[in-house]
Design a protein around this motif. Structure first.
Motif, PDB file in Angstrom:
ATOM      1  N   PRO A 179       0.822  -1.159  -0.096  1.00  0.00           N
ATOM      2  CA  PRO A 179       0.039   0.067  -0.107  1.00  0.00           C
ATOM      3  C   PRO A 179       0.793   1.266   0.143  1.00  0.00           C
ATOM      4  N   LYS A 180       0.507   2.207  -0.727  1.00  0.00           N
ATOM      5  CA  LYS A 180       1.383   3.320  -0.944  1.00  0.00           C
ATOM      6  C   LYS A 180       1.589   4.192   0.313  1.00  0.00           C
ATOM      7  N   ASP A 181       0.970   4.236   1.306  1.00  0.00           N
ATOM      8  CA  ASP A 181       1.115   4.858   2.615  1.00  0.00           C
ATOM      9  C   ASP A 181       1.696   4.068   3.746  1.00  0.00           C
ATOM     10  N   THR A 182       2.339   2.980   3.265  1.00  0.00           N
ATOM     11  CA  THR A 182       3.124   2.071   4.162  1.00  0.00           C
ATOM     12  C   THR A 182       4.116   2.790   4.890  1.00  0.00           C
ATOM     13  N   ILE A 183       4.456   2.524   6.333  1.00  0.00           N
ATOM     14  CA  ILE A 183       5.320   2.973   7.136  1.00  0.00           C
ATOM     15  C   ILE A 183       6.484   1.868   7.357  1.00  0.00           C
ATOM     16  N   MET A 184       7.671   2.152   7.106  1.00  0.00           N
ATOM     17  CA  MET A 184       8.716   1.085   7.274  1.00  0.00           C
ATOM     18  C   MET A 184       9.263   1.312   8.489  1.00  0.00           C
ATOM     19  N   HIS A 185       9.646  -0.053   9.138  1.00  0.00           N
ATOM     20  CA  HIS A 185      10.366  -0.032  10.429  1.00  0.00           C
ATOM     21  C   HIS A 185      11.589  -1.201  10.385  1.00  0.00           C
ATOM     22  N   THR A 186      12.673  -1.194  10.957  1.00  0.00           N
ATOM     23  CA  THR A 186      13.619  -2.275  10.821  1.00  0.00           C
ATOM     24  C   THR A 186      13.068  -3.475  11.395  1.00  0.00           C
ATOM     25  N   ASP A 187      12.319  -3.335  12.458  1.00  0.00           N
ATOM     26  CA  ASP A 187      11.635  -4.606  13.348  1.00  0.00           C
ATOM     27  C   ASP A 187      10.702  -4.298  14.046  1.00  0.00           C
ATOM     28  N   LEU A 188      10.077  -5.340  14.849  1.00  0.00           N
ATOM     29  CA  LEU A 188       8.900  -4.931  15.751  1.00  0.00           C
ATOM     30  C   LEU A 188       9.218  -4.059  16.701  1.00  0.00           C
ATOM     31  N   ALA A 189      10.313  -4.154  17.271  1.00  0.00           N
ATOM     32  CA  ALA A 189      10.776  -3.081  18.368  1.00  0.00           C
ATOM     33  C   ALA A 189      10.934  -1.719  17.986  1.00  0.00           C
ATOM     34  N   ALA A 190      11.424  -1.647  16.773  1.00  0.00           N
ATOM     35  CA  ALA A 190      11.296  -0.120  16.013  1.00  0.00           C
ATOM     36  C   ALA A 190       9.842   0.306  15.916  1.00  0.00           C
ATOM     37  N   PHE A 191       9.145  -0.653  15.435  1.00  0.00           N
ATOM     38  CA  PHE A 191       7.605  -0.216  15.250  1.00  0.00           C
ATOM     39  C   PHE A 191       7.034   0.285  16.541  1.00  0.00           C
ATOM     40  N   ALA A 192       7.063  -0.752  17.714  1.00  0.00           N
ATOM     41  CA  ALA A 192       6.942  -0.165  18.983  1.00  0.00           C
ATOM     42  C   ALA A 192       7.585   1.237  19.412  1.00  0.00           C
ATOM     43  N   ASP A 193       8.570   1.495  19.386  1.00  0.00           N
ATOM     44  CA  ASP A 193       9.099   2.789  19.586  1.00  0.00           C
ATOM     45  C   ASP A 193       8.442   4.129  18.758  1.00  0.00           C
ATOM     46  N   PHE A 194       8.163   3.555  17.504  1.00  0.00           N
ATOM     47  CA  PHE A 194       7.578   4.620  16.867  1.00  0.00           C
ATOM     48  C   PHE A 194       6.103   4.981  17.250  1.00  0.00           C
ATOM     49  N   LEU A 195       5.353   3.822  17.629  1.00  0.00           N
ATOM     50  CA  LEU A 195       4.040   3.907  17.824  1.00  0.00           C
ATOM     51  C   LEU A 195       3.851   4.644  19.266  1.00  0.00           C
ATOM     52  N   ILE A 196       4.606   4.188  20.164  1.00  0.00           N
ATOM     53  CA  ILE A 196       4.694   4.787  21.616  1.00  0.00           C
ATOM     54  C   ILE A 196       4.962   6.102  21.808  1.00  0.00           C
ATOM     55  N   ALA A 197       6.037   6.565  20.777  1.00  0.00           N
ATOM     56  CA  ALA A 197       6.552   7.923  20.659  1.00  0.00           C
ATOM     57  C   ALA A 197       5.411   8.764  20.012  1.00  0.00           C
ATOM     58  N   ARG A 198       4.898   8.268  18.910  1.00  0.00           N
ATOM     59  CA  ARG A 198       3.539   8.918  18.397  1.00  0.00           C
ATOM     60  C   ARG A 198       2.525   9.435  19.459  1.00  0.00           C
ATOM     61  N   LYS A 199       2.318   8.353  20.026  1.00  0.00           N
ATOM     62  CA  LYS A 199       1.189   8.508  21.301  1.00  0.00           C
ATOM     63  C   LYS A 199       1.329   9.649  22.115  1.00  0.00           C
ATOM     64  N   GLU A 200       2.638   9.541  22.652  1.00  0.00           N
ATOM     65  CA  GLU A 200       3.202  10.327  23.566  1.00  0.00           C
ATOM     66  C   GLU A 200       3.144  11.752  23.033  1.00  0.00           C
ATOM     67  N   ALA A 201       3.626  11.866  21.879  1.00  0.00           N
ATOM     68  CA  ALA A 201       3.626  13.303  21.186  1.00  0.00           C
ATOM     69  C   ALA A 201       2.360  13.953  20.980  1.00  0.00           C
ATOM     70  N   ALA A 202       1.305  13.073  20.660  1.00  0.00           N
ATOM     71  CA  ALA A 202      -0.156  13.306  20.601  1.00  0.00           C
ATOM     72  C   ALA A 202      -0.550  13.777  22.040  1.00  0.00           C
ATOM     73  N   GLU A 203      -0.344  13.120  22.801  1.00  0.00           N
ATOM     74  CA  GLU A 203      -0.947  13.384  24.225  1.00  0.00           C
ATOM     75  C   GLU A 203      -0.341  14.640  24.868  1.00  0.00           C
ATOM     76  N   GLU A 204       0.895  15.155  24.622  1.00  0.00           N
ATOM     77  CA  GLU A 204       1.692  16.267  25.017  1.00  0.00           C
ATOM     78  C   GLU A 204       1.030  17.531  24.135  1.00  0.00           C
ATOM     79  N   ALA A 205       0.538  17.082  22.757  1.00  0.00           N
ATOM     80  CA  ALA A 205      -0.121  18.214  21.984  1.00  0.00           C
ATOM     81  C   ALA A 205      -1.545  18.598  22.452  1.00  0.00           C
ATOM     82  N   ALA A 206      -2.151  17.641  23.060  1.00  0.00           N
ATOM     83  CA  ALA A 206      -3.496  17.758  23.533  1.00  0.00           C
ATOM     84  C   ALA A 206      -3.562  18.825  24.498  1.00  0.00           C
TER      85      ALA A 206
END
Length: 189
Positions: free
Chosen positions: A162-189
C-alpha cells in the motif's frame, strides 16, 4: 480501544520456507516479545492475524498449532506482555477462502469480535499480503524489515505494498514509533 494487529511468522517469530511446524521451530525474533510487552504497557491491545496454511497442507494439526501458541503466550508472559487473541486462516492457497491474506477476512473477524472500525488501526507485517489485507479495511500499514522483507532497504518500497506504508527495521522499532507518536499526541492535546 487501542488495537494493534500483527502478523506472526516473520514479524514476531522466525519464518521458514519449510513452515514453522512445531513449538520447537517457533523461535521469537530478537526484541519482538519485549516490543509487544512495551505496547501492552502503553495501553495497546495486541492481536495476531496469521495465515497458517500448514494446517491445510497437512504439515501440522490444530493441537500442534495450539502448542506453538501456548509457547508464545508463555514467553510473552515471562516478558511482561500478552497477545489478546490469535486469528488464523487454516486454508491452503488453493482453497479460495476469504480469510487467507491478502483477502481481508481475518481483519473482518477482528473488527466483528471487538466491535470496532479498523480505520487507522496499525497493522504490522513482513509481506505485502499482510498489509494489503489490513488496508482493505482502512488499517494503517506498517512493514517490518524482517522475515520475507529482510532483503528490502529502508525507504525503497516495492509497488506491491500500500502506498502509505510506514517502514520499520523490526517490531521493536515499530513499538518505539507507535509509543513515541502516542506520547507526542498526548503532549499536544
Amino acid at each position: 480501544m487501542k488495537l494493534v494487529i500483527l502478523d506472526r511468522d516473520g514479524t514476531i517469530n522466525q519464518d521458514s520456507a519449510d513452515f514453522v511446524k512445531t513449538p520447537e521451530e517457533w523461535v521469537p525474533l530478537p526484541g519482538a516479545l519485549d516490543a509487544i510487552a512495551r505496547l501492552n504497557h502503553a495501553g495497546w491491545h495486541v492481536v495476531i492475524a496469521s495465515n497458517q496454511s500448514g494446517l491445510g497442507r497437512g504439515l501440522f494439526d490444530v493441537s500442534t498449532l495450539n502448542a506453538m501458541h501456548t509457547k508464545m503466550h508463555g514467553l510473552l508472559t515471562a516478558a511482561g506482555g500478552r497477545v489478546d487473541a490469535v486469528f488464523y486462516c487454516p486454508h491452503s492457497p488453493g482453497d479460495a477462502c476469504r480469510c487467507r491474506k491478502p483477502e481481508p477476512g481475518l481483519f473482518e473477524q477482528i473488527a466483528e469480535r471487538y466491535g470496532v472500525d479498523l480505520k487507522g488501526v496499525p497493522a504490522v507485517g513482513d509481506a505485502p499480503r499482510d498489509l494489503v489485507a489490513g488496508a482493505a479495511l482502512g488499517c494503517e500499514p506498517h512493514l517490518v524489515l524482517t522475515g520475507k522483507s529482510a532483503g528490502l532497504t529502508m525507504g525503497k518500497l516495492p509497488e506491491s505494498y500500500p502506498k502509505d506504508t510506514i517502514m520499520h527495521t523490526d517490531l521493536a522499532a515499530f513499538a518505539d514509533f507507535l509509543i513515541a507518536r502516542k506520547e507526542a499526541a498526548e503532549e499536544a492535546a
